[in-house]
Scaffold this motif. Structure first.
Motif, mmCIF file in Angstrom:
data_model
loop_
_atom_site.group_PDB
_atom_site.id
_atom_site.type_symbol
_atom_site.label_atom_id
_atom_site.label_comp_id
_atom_site.label_asym_id
_atom_site.label_seq_id
_atom_site.Cartn_x
_atom_site.Cartn_y
_atom_site.Cartn_z
ATOM 1 N N ALA A 113 -42.400 -16.624 17.510
ATOM 2 C CA ALA A 113 -43.017 -15.554 18.296
ATOM 3 C C ALA A 113 -43.066 -15.934 19.775
ATOM 4 N N ASP A 114 -43.467 -17.181 20.067
ATOM 5 C CA ASP A 114 -43.536 -17.637 21.461
ATOM 6 C C ASP A 114 -42.149 -17.670 22.100
ATOM 7 N N LEU A 115 -41.177 -18.209 21.364
ATOM 8 C CA LEU A 115 -39.824 -18.277 21.905
ATOM 9 C C LEU A 115 -39.242 -16.885 22.105
ATOM 10 N N GLY A 116 -39.521 -16.004 21.157
ATOM 11 C CA GLY A 116 -39.036 -14.634 21.269
ATOM 12 C C GLY A 116 -39.567 -13.942 22.508
ATOM 13 N N ASN A 117 -40.824 -14.218 22.857
ATOM 14 C CA ASN A 117 -41.407 -13.618 24.063
ATOM 15 C C ASN A 117 -40.663 -14.074 25.314
ATOM 16 N N TYR A 118 -40.354 -15.372 25.383
ATOM 17 C CA TYR A 118 -39.620 -15.886 26.545
ATOM 18 C C TYR A 118 -38.210 -15.306 26.597
ATOM 19 N N VAL A 119 -37.551 -15.224 25.442
ATOM 20 C CA VAL A 119 -36.190 -14.701 25.386
ATOM 21 C C VAL A 119 -36.151 -13.249 25.850
ATOM 22 N N ARG A 120 -37.081 -12.447 25.351
ATOM 23 C CA ARG A 120 -37.100 -11.029 25.723
ATOM 24 C C ARG A 120 -37.495 -10.835 27.186
ATOM 25 N N ARG A 121 -38.443 -11.624 27.652
ATOM 26 C CA ARG A 121 -38.887 -11.503 29.042
ATOM 27 C C ARG A 121 -37.751 -11.803 30.011
ATOM 28 N N LEU A 122 -36.934 -12.810 29.681
ATOM 29 C CA LEU A 122 -35.824 -13.193 30.551
ATOM 30 C C LEU A 122 -34.598 -12.324 30.317
ATOM 31 N N GLY A 123 -34.494 -11.740 29.113
ATOM 32 C CA GLY A 123 -33.268 -11.051 28.739
ATOM 33 C C GLY A 123 -32.190 -12.049 28.368
ATOM 34 N N ALA A 124 -32.598 -13.154 27.750
ATOM 35 C CA ALA A 124 -31.682 -14.252 27.453
ATOM 36 C C ALA A 124 -30.726 -13.899 26.322
ATOM 37 N N THR A 125 -29.554 -14.495 26.367
ATOM 38 C CA THR A 125 -28.556 -14.349 25.308
ATOM 39 C C THR A 125 -28.280 -15.683 24.629
ATOM 40 N N LEU A 126 -28.958 -16.739 25.096
ATOM 41 C CA LEU A 126 -28.719 -18.083 24.575
ATOM 42 C C LEU A 126 -30.034 -18.840 24.476
ATOM 43 N N LEU A 127 -30.258 -19.491 23.321
ATOM 44 C CA LEU A 127 -31.458 -20.311 23.097
ATOM 45 C C LEU A 127 -31.020 -21.704 22.687
ATOM 46 N N ILE A 128 -31.521 -22.721 23.394
ATOM 47 C CA ILE A 128 -31.219 -24.113 23.068
ATOM 48 C C ILE A 128 -32.535 -24.826 22.741
#
Length: 260
Positions: A113-128
């Motif tokens: 949930a926490d990582l998803g919030n950061y990904v969506r906030r940034l509009g990220a396409t990559l998670l490491i």
């Protein structure tokens, strides 16, 4: 998107993978400490950021400043991408190290949930996540670590629709721990990094152990690390070119050169 390939930027690897990784899948870089896993992550991140992607990088064993320094030493300026809001580096060490007192386990739902919030906030396409192994610690001693690893990876894959790159520690003998075995099983592709010593000479290698949708042989390739290039694989073609001074075993027969 399912058929789209993204270049890793690792010289030689993209050719082996026919263009790179499949976008939206999960990949694992496994190996002992010092074998090149983090460098491979940084190389991929620098390549994807340059191509216009956005990334969330989670570091556990190193501080964000150390990640930036390691990248800069190889010629990759990640600080600029942070300022341009293309990259976020998250420091997870307080959860596990002495700085934050540590925790014996973390709820996978909360992590995702926490990582998803950061990904969506940034509009990220990559998670490491580098490394993902500490997140496999179960919330209590009665819960198997393998179940934690399986739950975490499955949640990331289903709830965060990005390309995922995880690193994982392998045992000193090169074999996977039970947790890493689960991680390798669930990943779409697995690269195993290794360092061997022969007569005082150390050699780094990488093996494409697993790669779904691509027929690749589990061959171990030597590689070097070079400034402004990062990891460079020593493929058979390049090795042949390097040894061109050696006389060939066979000579091509050309009938047109026969004398009457």
């Amino acid at each position: 998107m399912a058929n789209e390939h993204i270049a890793t930027g690792i010289a030689g690897l993209d050719a082996l993978l026919r263009g790179g990784f499949s976008r939206g899948r999960t990949y694992l870089f496994a190996g002992e400490a010092g074998t090149g896993k983090t460098i491979a992550c940084l190389q991929l991140v620098a390549t994807r950021l340059k191509a216009g992607d956005k990334a969330v990088y989670v570091t556990v064993d190193e501080r964000p400043s150390e990640i930036l320094e390691a990248a800069a030493a190889l010629g990759w300026d990640l600080q600029t991408y942070i300022q341009e809001k293309q990259l976020i580096i998250l420091d997870a060490s307080p959860y596990f190290g002495a700085r934050g007192g540590g925790e014996k386990g973390i709820d996978p739902q909360k992590i995702v949930a926490d990582l998803g919030n950061y990904v969506r906030r940034l509009g990220a396409t990559l998670l490491i996540i580098d490394p993902v192994t500490p997140f496999s610690l179960p919330p209590d001693a009665s819960s198997p670590a393998q179940d934690q690893a399986r739950s975490l990876i499955q949640l990331v894959q289903t709830q965060i629709s990005v390309t995922n790159i995880f690193t994982a520690q392998r045992c000193p003998d090169g074999g996977p721990s039970p947790n890493v075995a689960i991680e390798e099983h669930l990943a779409a592709g697995v690269l195993v990094f290794k360092m061997t010593e022969t007569a005082g000479v150390y050699e780094r290698t990488v093996t494409v152990k697993k790669m779904r949708s691509i027929a690749t042989a589990p061959v171990r390739y030597r590689f070097t690390m070079q400034k402004d290039q990062g990891i460079v694989l020593d493929l058979p073609g390049s090795m042949a070119a390097a040894s061109s001074a050696t006389p060939p075993m066979f000579e091509y027969f050309d009938p047109s050169k026969l004398q009457n």
